[in-house]
Structures are given as C-alpha cells and as structure tokens.
Design an enzyme around this catalytic site. Structure first.
Site, short mmCIF file in Angstrom:
data_model
loop_
_atom_site.label_atom_id
_atom_site.label_comp_id
_atom_site.label_asym_id
_atom_site.label_seq_id
_atom_site.Cartn_x
_atom_site.Cartn_y
_atom_site.Cartn_z
N LEU A 91 30.63 -116.90 -29.26
CA LEU A 91 31.91 -117.16 -28.59
C LEU A 91 33.03 -116.21 -29.02
O LEU A 91 34.13 -116.62 -29.34
CB LEU A 91 32.34 -118.62 -28.81
CG LEU A 91 31.44 -119.67 -28.12
CD1 LEU A 91 31.83 -121.06 -28.55
CD2 LEU A 91 31.53 -119.53 -26.60
N MET A 145 34.27 -111.95 -25.03
CA MET A 145 33.35 -111.75 -23.90
C MET A 145 32.53 -113.00 -23.63
O MET A 145 32.36 -113.43 -22.48
CB MET A 145 32.42 -110.56 -24.19
CG MET A 145 33.04 -109.20 -24.03
SD MET A 145 33.39 -108.75 -22.31
CE MET A 145 31.74 -108.45 -21.68
N ASN A 174 28.25 -121.35 -31.52
CA ASN A 174 28.68 -120.19 -32.31
C ASN A 174 28.30 -120.48 -33.76
O ASN A 174 28.40 -121.62 -34.22
CB ASN A 174 30.19 -119.98 -32.19
CG ASN A 174 30.61 -118.59 -32.68
OD1 ASN A 174 30.50 -117.61 -31.95
ND2 ASN A 174 31.07 -118.51 -33.92
N SER A 187 28.97 -105.26 -17.71
CA SER A 187 30.10 -104.33 -17.74
C SER A 187 31.31 -104.92 -17.03
O SER A 187 31.19 -105.67 -16.06
CB SER A 187 29.73 -103.01 -17.06
OG SER A 187 30.84 -102.14 -17.10
N LYS A 236 22.60 -99.79 -18.20
CA LYS A 236 23.92 -100.02 -18.81
C LYS A 236 24.28 -98.88 -19.76
O LYS A 236 25.43 -98.44 -19.82
CB LYS A 236 23.93 -101.36 -19.56
CG LYS A 236 25.24 -101.67 -20.33
CD LYS A 236 26.46 -101.63 -19.42
CE LYS A 236 27.69 -102.30 -20.02
NZ LYS A 236 28.09 -101.90 -21.34
N HIS A 281 25.33 -96.05 -17.64
CA HIS A 281 26.65 -96.43 -17.12
C HIS A 281 27.72 -96.06 -18.14
O HIS A 281 28.75 -95.46 -17.81
CB HIS A 281 26.69 -97.93 -16.82
CG HIS A 281 28.07 -98.50 -16.68
ND1 HIS A 281 28.89 -98.75 -17.77
CD2 HIS A 281 28.80 -98.86 -15.59
CE1 HIS A 281 30.05 -99.23 -17.35
NE2 HIS A 281 30.02 -99.31 -16.04
N ASN A 282 27.48 -96.42 -19.41
CA ASN A 282 28.47 -96.15 -20.45
C ASN A 282 28.63 -94.65 -20.68
O ASN A 282 29.73 -94.16 -20.95
CB ASN A 282 28.08 -96.84 -21.75
CG ASN A 282 28.37 -98.33 -21.71
OD1 ASN A 282 28.47 -98.93 -20.64
ND2 ASN A 282 28.48 -98.95 -22.86
N GLU A 309 30.73 -93.44 -17.97
CA GLU A 309 32.08 -93.91 -18.28
C GLU A 309 32.77 -92.94 -19.26
O GLU A 309 33.94 -92.58 -19.08
CB GLU A 309 31.99 -95.31 -18.89
CG GLU A 309 33.30 -95.95 -19.28
CD GLU A 309 33.08 -97.27 -20.00
OE1 GLU A 309 33.67 -97.48 -21.07
OE2 GLU A 309 32.29 -98.10 -19.49
N ARG A 367 35.30 -86.65 -28.12
CA ARG A 367 35.70 -87.79 -28.97
C ARG A 367 35.47 -87.46 -30.44
O ARG A 367 36.30 -87.80 -31.30
CB ARG A 367 34.90 -89.04 -28.59
CG ARG A 367 35.24 -89.60 -27.23
CD ARG A 367 34.70 -91.01 -27.06
NE ARG A 367 34.90 -91.51 -25.70
CZ ARG A 367 34.82 -92.79 -25.37
NH1 ARG A 367 34.55 -93.70 -26.27
NH2 ARG A 367 35.01 -93.17 -24.12
#
Length: 494
Positions: free
Chosen positions: A13, A16, A35, A131, A185, A188-189, A192, A290
C-alpha cells in the site's frame, strides 16, 4: 474477522498500490488489502479507504482467505528480492488455478523464472507492466500483462475495466507469455527516457540559441501540443514553464538542480538491445545524458577549465528556427519509437512471444507516460503491414521524415554551432543517416580487422570470404579465399 469474499487482493500500500485499490473499488470490484506494516493498512482503511468496498487484512493468510476462487492476488512492491520474498509467503497458500500478479517494474528475466516455477505448481503468474504514475493508477493506467492465456482470461474482466479508455477501447491487452508484459513495459520506459531527453534538448535550443524566456517557452509548448506533437509529456512541459517558485519568485524550472537519476529500466533496455544487436541510439543517448547530468560537481569544475565556444547572438529568423526545432523533435521521436519497436520485434522472435505491435501502440495511447496522438499513426502503420520491420519504412512516416529532415539538420547544426549539447537529436539523425545509406565506411573497418586479426572480409564483386596478407615484405597485398573450416585467428583487442 470478516468472512466476506473479495474479487481481488492487493499487497503493497504505497501510493501506487493505494491508488490502484481505489480505482478497482470505484469500478465496482471489492478489494482485500495487505501491507507488511500493519499501521499502513490501518491508516489507509481509516482515511482514503473508509466507507468503501475495501477489506483491510493483517496477515497474508487473512488476505488469501478473503478472496473468491480462483483467487487473484496483485503485488505492488519494489522489484527484486522483495518480490521473491512475498511470493514465498503467498504461493504456499494458493491453490491450482489461482493467479499471482506482479505489477512492479520487475526485470523480465526474473518474471520468466518466477512464471516457470509457479506454473509448475499449477499457479498462474502474471508479470504486468503498469504505466501512468500515481494519477494513472487512480484514474486509469496503461496495463501490459504477460503470462499464460488462461491467466489472462481470469484477470481480464478486472484489468480491462480499470485501465484507461481511449475511443471506447481499454488500454490493456494481452501481451504474450511469461516475461512479455514486463519486457514491453521496460521498452516503454526506455522510449519514455528518449521522449523526455528530446524535449529537454528542444528546450535547450529554444532557451540558449533562440533566447526564449519561460513565458514564451510555455506558449510555444502549448502551441506544439495542438499539433502532431500532442502528448502528455509536451502538455506537462508547458505547465512546468508556467510554475513560479513561491520562495524566490523565479520560474520554478530555473531553480531546480540540473541533476537527473534513473531507476534501472533504461539500463535494462540498453543491455537487452546490445544482447540482441539492435540499435537504440536515441534511448542510449538519453540514458547517458542522465548519467553525465548526475556528475554536477565535476561539470561545474570543468566549466571553469575547459574552453567554451565564443559567445554569439542568434541573428537568423527566430520563427524558422523554432519550426526547425519542432520538426527535429518530431523526426527524432519517430526514430526513437522505430528503434523501440525493432527491439520489441527482436525480443518477440527470441522468446517466441508473438507480440502484436498494433496492440502495443494501442494500449500506449492512454494512461501511460508516453501517451500521444502520434501513437494512432503507429497503430495505423501496423494495420497496413503487421510485419513492418522499421517504422521509418511506413509510407506515412517516410513522408514525415521527407518533410522534416532539412529542418532537423538545421536545428542540430545550430545547436552544434552554439555549443548546446543535443546527444539524442544528434543520435537520432545519425541513425537515420546510417539507415538510409546504401554504403557505409565499414568496408575500411573490415580491412582494419583483417589487417590486425585476420578476421576476413567479403567483397562487393564476387561471393566468398577472403583474407589478405597485408604485411608481406616488398610485395603487393596478396588476397586469398579464407579457408572455411579453419577458425580465424583472434586478436586480443577483439
């Protein structure tokens, strides 16, 4: 203890996880939550979860016992060892036909391993890319599930309903077996990373060459968001430029330290691309940008030692350069996606995933960070040719590059002239120039390799593999066919 049976259980918990629970509940599903730190569960139940169809549980046993069969348990926890630890706690409590879902950013090879181990016990395992950040989790994310077809049938009624919706279509489709969802994913990142760096480089040219102040930057990006660049990232960029720092009264963007980090998915994308001999130079440039930005102290010190380009004022046509930067951004973005899709294709072939690129572009249109109007064009491209090897070869995108390439070169050349680093713009243009070239200087490279390591080469005028004795004394270099069965001598540098 309540005996109520819930539609799905969620472990973890953090923000997200909480937001996904609230999303599920708002779509009519009952959710049991757990949790590791009980105080977190209690606080959620007493605040954001109060009065809702959400059942807090204090143990993993209680969570599993509170679910309808086949049980569906989703983990929203940190990737790596924590996932294995939770699996070891939960799996013994599950039965054949139950589904365990990992919604974190796990490395796809870990997902492949876990899938194999759990499927052997009859438990379905789903690695699902999620995402959209906190807002997406609450209002509708883009979901990329990978696992067995049977597991998809069990979870799809929930996942398709909680996903973002675009034109009545949920941004959630079955990706493929085992690690396919987490791989999609990951890419995708990576894309991104590329998108964000390209936008930063457009900003750098507009600020440092054109001389724009933040209000004009905000207005420019707002205007761009009404064009083919319409996207979530362009939209938030225009909003960022309008934000004023309450402490100093300066534009907030100007007081933020220019030092960026990364969480690992960009690096994983690069490693996978290298392993599969796929060029993703735009994403690579973005990751490296970066890395060098993180060396802030070193850069500040070197700025006082290394020579700077001579200061100069831009005296050309501002409107034309602004348009050139917009074109360069769009063309570079196309290259970045072309590279990302090629990487997905290589992985699909290697791991027998049978990825559907039209489906992937479809579910990226909403909910996720790279959501953009432009993705509709990608969906259409794969509709025209599902086996399309490179997006640049689709007639629509070929036309865009034809219309933008002159301006693309103008933007990059101005950046170089003024000493503004644009690694992702430059890498994208270099990729295009290499990909469109029928002949590259690799013929010289092959000669060099044969000279120092007898690595052999092929010829343009006849078939076969050849080796030349480059150093024969007082003679012309002598060429002879390479012996097919004898392995070439290796050089320590190769």
């Amino acid at each position: 203890m309540s005996t109520k049976q819930n539609d799905i259980g969620l472990i973890g918990l953090a923000v997200m996880g909480e937001n996904l629970v609230l999303n599920m509940e708002s779509k009519g599903f009952s959710v049991a939550v757990y949790n590791r730190t009980t105080e977190v569960t209690d606080k959620f139940a007493a605040t954001r979860g109060k009065g809702k169809n959400i059942q807090p549980t204090r143990t993993v046993e209680e969570l599993v016992g509170a679910l309808t069969k086949p049980r569906k348990v989703m983990m929203m926890i940190k990737a790596g060892k924590p996932v294995d630890m939770v699996i070891n706690e939960v799996a013994p409590l599950l039965e054949k036909g139950d589904v365990l879902i990992d919604g974190g950013n796990s490395l796809f090879t870990d997902t492949q391993r876990r899938c194999k181990e759990l499927e052997a016990k009859g438990i379905h395992y789903v690695g699902m890319g999620v995402s959209g950040g906190e807002e997406g989790a609450l209002k509708g994310p883009s979901l990329m599930p990978g696992g067995s077809r049977d597991s998809w049938e069990i979870i799809s009624p929930i996942m398709r309903k909680i996903a973002a919706q675009v034109d009545g279509e949920p941004c959630c489709r079955y990706m493929g077996p085992d690690g396919a969802g987490h791989y999609v994913k990951m890419v995708h990142n990576g894309i991104e990373y590329g998108d964000m760096q390209l936008i930063c480089e457009a900003y750098a040219i507009l600020k440092n060459v054109v001389g724009m102040e933040v209000k004009e930057l905000a207005d420019t990006f707002t205007e761009w968001n009404k064009s083919e660049l319409d996207s979530y990232l362009i939209d938030i960029t225009s909003q960022i430029f309008r934000k004023v720092d309450p402490e100093t009264g300066k534009p907030l963007v100007d007081v933020i330290l220019d030092k960026a980090g990364q969480k690992g998915t960009g690096l994983w994308t690069l490693q996978s691309a290298i392993a599969q001999s796929v060029v993703i130079s735009t994403i690579n440039a973005a990751v490296e940008a970066r890395v060098i930005s993180s060396r802030k102290d070193e850069r500040v010190a070197s700025s006082k030692i290394l020579p700077q380009p001579k200061p100069k004022k831009f005296e050309g046509d501002r409107k034309k350069l602004i348009e050139a930067v917009r074109n360069a951004l769009y063309a570079s973005k196309i290259v970045s996606y072309a590279q990302g899709m090629e990487l997905l294709g290589a992985a699909s072939h290697q791991y027998n995933w049978n990825l559907n690129f039209g489906d992937i572009a479809t579910i990226w249109r909403g909910g996720c960070i790279i959501r953009a109007k432009f993705l509709n064009r990608i969906v259409e491209a794969y509709g025209r040719d599902p086996a399309l090897h490179n997006l640049l070869l689709d007639s629509y995108f070929t036309g865009i590059i034809k219309d933008t390439q002159d301006n693309w070169r103008v933007a990059v050349s101005h950046a170089v002239e003024f000493g503004v680093p644009v690694p992702a713009f430059s890498a994208s243009l270099a990729y295009f120039d290499s990909y469109r070239s029928a002949r590259l200087p690799a013929n010289l490279l092959q000669a060099q390799r044969d000279f120092f390591g007898a690595h052999t080469y092929e010829r343009v005028d006849k078939p076969g593999v050849f080796h030349t004795e480059w150093m024969e004394a007082d003679k012309e270099p002598r060429e002879k066919p390479a012996e097919p069965k004898k392995p070439a001598k290796r050089h320590a540098g190769e």
